[in-house]
Design a protein around this motif. Structure first.
Motif, short mmCIF file in Angstrom:
data_model
loop_
_atom_site.label_atom_id
_atom_site.label_comp_id
_atom_site.label_asym_id
_atom_site.label_seq_id
_atom_site.Cartn_x
_atom_site.Cartn_y
_atom_site.Cartn_z
N LYS A 144 39.94 -35.33 -33.61
CA LYS A 144 39.06 -34.79 -32.57
C LYS A 144 37.97 -33.85 -33.09
O LYS A 144 36.92 -33.72 -32.46
CB LYS A 144 39.89 -34.03 -31.53
N ALA A 145 38.25 -33.17 -34.21
CA ALA A 145 37.34 -32.12 -34.64
C ALA A 145 36.33 -32.58 -35.68
O ALA A 145 35.50 -31.78 -36.11
CB ALA A 145 38.13 -30.94 -35.21
N ALA A 146 36.40 -33.85 -36.09
CA ALA A 146 35.48 -34.33 -37.12
C ALA A 146 34.02 -34.16 -36.73
O ALA A 146 33.20 -33.73 -37.57
CB ALA A 146 35.78 -35.79 -37.45
N PRO A 147 33.62 -34.45 -35.48
CA PRO A 147 32.21 -34.25 -35.12
C PRO A 147 31.74 -32.80 -35.31
O PRO A 147 30.62 -32.57 -35.79
CB PRO A 147 32.16 -34.67 -33.65
N ILE A 153 28.46 -29.29 -41.45
CA ILE A 153 27.99 -29.79 -42.74
C ILE A 153 26.52 -30.17 -42.67
O ILE A 153 25.72 -29.88 -43.58
CB ILE A 153 28.83 -31.01 -43.19
N ASP A 154 26.13 -30.80 -41.56
CA ASP A 154 24.75 -31.26 -41.42
C ASP A 154 23.75 -30.10 -41.33
O ASP A 154 22.57 -30.28 -41.60
CB ASP A 154 24.62 -32.14 -40.17
N GLN A 155 24.23 -28.92 -40.91
CA GLN A 155 23.33 -27.77 -40.81
C GLN A 155 23.07 -27.12 -42.16
O GLN A 155 22.15 -26.31 -42.30
CB GLN A 155 23.91 -26.71 -39.85
N LEU A 156 23.89 -27.44 -43.15
CA LEU A 156 23.74 -26.86 -44.49
C LEU A 156 22.76 -27.71 -45.30
O LEU A 156 22.99 -28.90 -45.49
CB LEU A 156 25.10 -26.79 -45.19
N LEU A 166 30.46 -29.50 -50.59
CA LEU A 166 31.50 -28.75 -51.28
C LEU A 166 31.74 -27.40 -50.62
O LEU A 166 32.90 -27.01 -50.38
CB LEU A 166 31.09 -28.56 -52.75
N ILE A 167 30.67 -26.69 -50.30
CA ILE A 167 30.81 -25.37 -49.68
C ILE A 167 31.45 -25.48 -48.30
O ILE A 167 32.35 -24.71 -47.94
CB ILE A 167 29.44 -24.67 -49.56
N GLY A 168 31.02 -26.47 -47.51
CA GLY A 168 31.60 -26.66 -46.19
C GLY A 168 33.08 -26.99 -46.27
O GLY A 168 33.89 -26.50 -45.47
N THR A 175 38.85 -37.63 -41.56
CA THR A 175 38.12 -38.56 -40.69
C THR A 175 36.64 -38.21 -40.57
O THR A 175 35.92 -38.77 -39.73
CB THR A 175 38.74 -38.57 -39.28
N SER A 176 36.17 -37.30 -41.40
CA SER A 176 34.75 -36.93 -41.38
C SER A 176 33.90 -38.09 -41.87
O SER A 176 34.31 -38.88 -42.73
CB SER A 176 34.54 -35.71 -42.29
N LYS A 177 32.71 -38.19 -41.34
CA LYS A 177 31.78 -39.22 -41.81
C LYS A 177 31.33 -38.94 -43.24
O LYS A 177 30.80 -39.82 -43.92
CB LYS A 177 30.58 -39.32 -40.88
N HIS A 178 31.52 -37.69 -43.68
CA HIS A 178 31.15 -37.31 -45.04
C HIS A 178 32.34 -37.38 -45.99
O HIS A 178 32.27 -36.84 -47.10
CB HIS A 178 30.60 -35.87 -45.05
N ARG A 179 33.41 -38.03 -45.56
CA ARG A 179 34.65 -38.00 -46.33
C ARG A 179 34.46 -38.41 -47.79
O ARG A 179 34.95 -37.73 -48.71
CB ARG A 179 35.68 -38.91 -45.67
N HIS A 180 33.79 -39.51 -48.04
CA HIS A 180 33.65 -39.99 -49.41
C HIS A 180 32.78 -39.06 -50.24
O HIS A 180 33.04 -38.86 -51.44
CB HIS A 180 33.08 -41.41 -49.41
N GLU A 181 31.77 -38.46 -49.63
CA GLU A 181 30.94 -37.49 -50.34
C GLU A 181 31.75 -36.23 -50.67
O GLU A 181 31.62 -35.65 -51.75
CB GLU A 181 29.71 -37.13 -49.51
N ILE A 182 32.59 -35.81 -49.71
CA ILE A 182 33.44 -34.64 -49.94
C ILE A 182 34.43 -34.94 -51.07
O ILE A 182 34.64 -34.12 -51.96
CB ILE A 182 34.20 -34.26 -48.65
N GLN A 183 34.99 -36.14 -51.03
CA GLN A 183 35.94 -36.53 -52.07
C GLN A 183 35.27 -36.52 -53.43
O GLN A 183 35.85 -36.03 -54.43
CB GLN A 183 36.49 -37.91 -51.77
#
Length: 458
Positions: free
Chosen positions: A252-255, A261-264, A271-273, A305-313
């Motif tokens: 539920k909280a991924a958005p 993340i998108d504001q940074l 990485l910081i987020g 479940t974040s849309k940035h999951r692979h970038e975060i990984q």
């Protein structure tokens, strides 16, 4: 603290130089030893993480005494002291005191590595794969946690007269399953997309969750020094609710997380987020009386479940590769393997305990392979063997116990041997059982549940 006489006789520049040399030499030793042994093991298709652990044993309290945590009470190598003293002009007799005083900085790096590794473990948990074989994975996971935990804990208390909290911790250390080791073997043999492969991966994810919850409770109880029913129930409820909330937030909280993340816009935003989420989750876990390690794992679940999951990984993985190496080497460095010296009559009891844990660790997980209540054809032995290796997750548990001061040297060494034994044995047995036995097409799970299966490896 250093004695005032020392401070008055040695210039601040020389002291700073000595501390810098000590810090740099420690990191050089850690990475050279870990990399060397990891390179050896990877050529034998064995987990490199064991190389990092063995590197710690080699240069640590049981080996060359070049990396000695202060709590081990082991004397620092004279060669190390002489090198630093000669370059910094600080008396050689004062180097061990400086060494111990500055060791906390290295432990902070190791802790960051542990929390980063647990975050990555949660981040890589494939909840969709778990749902594909959810009921079967759940039953395998529960039996694979309850059986070794109960047999190990009760056996240590009844047979070896180990105190309750260390016995519970040792039992909990046998609940883990290394997803990465099994996934790599299944992948090589073409079994990763089979029903057996997906059941093992799903069950291993649940094992990690259940095991970390148990350990968080045990560590918290040990800090309070009590085994009263009331606090235990409160911690169990808090831990379960914490994980349930984390699983719900992962859906539920991924958005909201993605919006942050998108504001940074500055470099390093992902990485910081991610580490901000990690810090908040660890803080909340600690604030309600749980182990911060559980918070780190939960943070990974939330971000999974974040849309940035692979970038975060991609951003977090190098951090883990660097700092988790320090953590595992320190775990090995703190091991006192003299307590399992077969030639020492007084050490043989520790070897007997190690053998007991090893047998229970095998039986508990292999038996779990038959806890599949389904009419569909399943190779139960393959599932059981796939659940056997403890690998990096078992070492995380051991590291938590060592850092918390819960374990005696003999029990530490016994758990270490159990982790190493199951990690080495499982891939060998799986290769023997699955050799020349191609997976049946009827046992394949749908592609949508098996896509990117190695992403669930931890």
């Amino acid at each position: 603290m250093l004695l005032p006489t020392l401070l008055s006789e040695i210039s601040s520049h020389d002291l700073e130089l000595a501390e810098t040399l000590i810090g740099v030499l420690r990191f050089m030793l850690i990475f050279v030893a870990a990399r060397t042994l990891a390179e050896v093991l990877v050529r034998f298709e064995l987990p490199t993480i064991l190389g990092e652990l063995l590197a710690g044993v080699l240069i640590g309290a049981s080996g060359l005494h070049l990396l000695v945590p202060p709590e081990t009470q082991v004397q620092l190598s004279g060669a190390f002291s002489e090198v630093v003293a000669g370059l910094s002009h600080v008396p050689v007799d004062e180097i061990p005191a400086l060494y111990n005083e500055s060791f906390g900085a290295l432990q902070v790096v190791a802790t960051l590595g542990l929390y980063s590794l647990l975050f990555l473990t949660g981040l890589e948990s494939e909840l969709e794969e778990l749902m594909a074989v959810g009921a079967q994975a759940f039953s395998v996971a529960v039996v694979g946690v309850v059986l070794p935990f109960a047999l190990g804990t009760l056996g240590l208390m009844a047979i070896f007269h180990v105190d309750a909290i260390p016995a519970i911790f040792a039992g909990a250390s046998m609940t883990a399953t290394s997803i990465g080791i099994t996934a790599s073997v299944f992948g090589e043999l073409g079994y990763l997309r089979t029903r057996e492969g997906q059941i093992v991966i799903g069950a291993a994810v649940l094992d990690d969750i259940l095991g970390i919850v148990i350990l968080a409770i045990v560590v918290s109880l040990a800090a309070g020094g009590t085994l009263e029913i009331g606090p235990i129930v409160q911690l169990v409820v808090a831990a379960v609710l914490f994980v349930v909330v984390a699983l719900l937030l992962s859906q539920k909280a991924a958005p909201a997380f993605d919006w942050v993340i998108d504001q940074l816009k500055a470099p390093g935003d992902k990485l910081i987020g991610s580490y901000l989420l990690l810090a908040v989750s660890c803080f909340v876990a600690s604030a309600i009386g749980l182990e911060a390690a559980l918070g780190a794992f939960a943070a990974g679940l939330i971000a999974s479940t974040s849309k940035h999951r692979h970038e975060i990984q991609a951003a977090v993985t190098p951090i883990v590769g660097l700092f988790a190496t320090v953590f595992f080497v320190l775990v090995g460095a703190g091991m006192d393997l003299s307590v399992i010296n077969p030639s020492d009559p007084g050490a043989r009891s520790a070897l007997v305990v190690a053998a007991f844990l090893f047998v229970v660790a095998i039986i508990g997980k292999v038996a779990a392979g038959w806890a599949i209540f389904s009419k569909e054809k399943t190779n139960n032995l393959v599932v059981g063997l796939g659940m056997m290796p403890r690998g990096e997750v078992g070492l995380i548990f051991l590291g938590l116990g060592t850092a918390s001061g819960l374990l005696s040297p003999g029990l530490e060494a016994a758990i270490l041997l159990m982790v190493i034994g199951t990690t080495f044995l499982a891939p060998v047995l799986l290769r023997i059982v699955l050799k020349d036995k191609p997976p049946e097409d009827g046992n394949q799970v749908p592609d949508e549940f098996a896509a990117d299966p190695l992403a669930g490896a931890s």
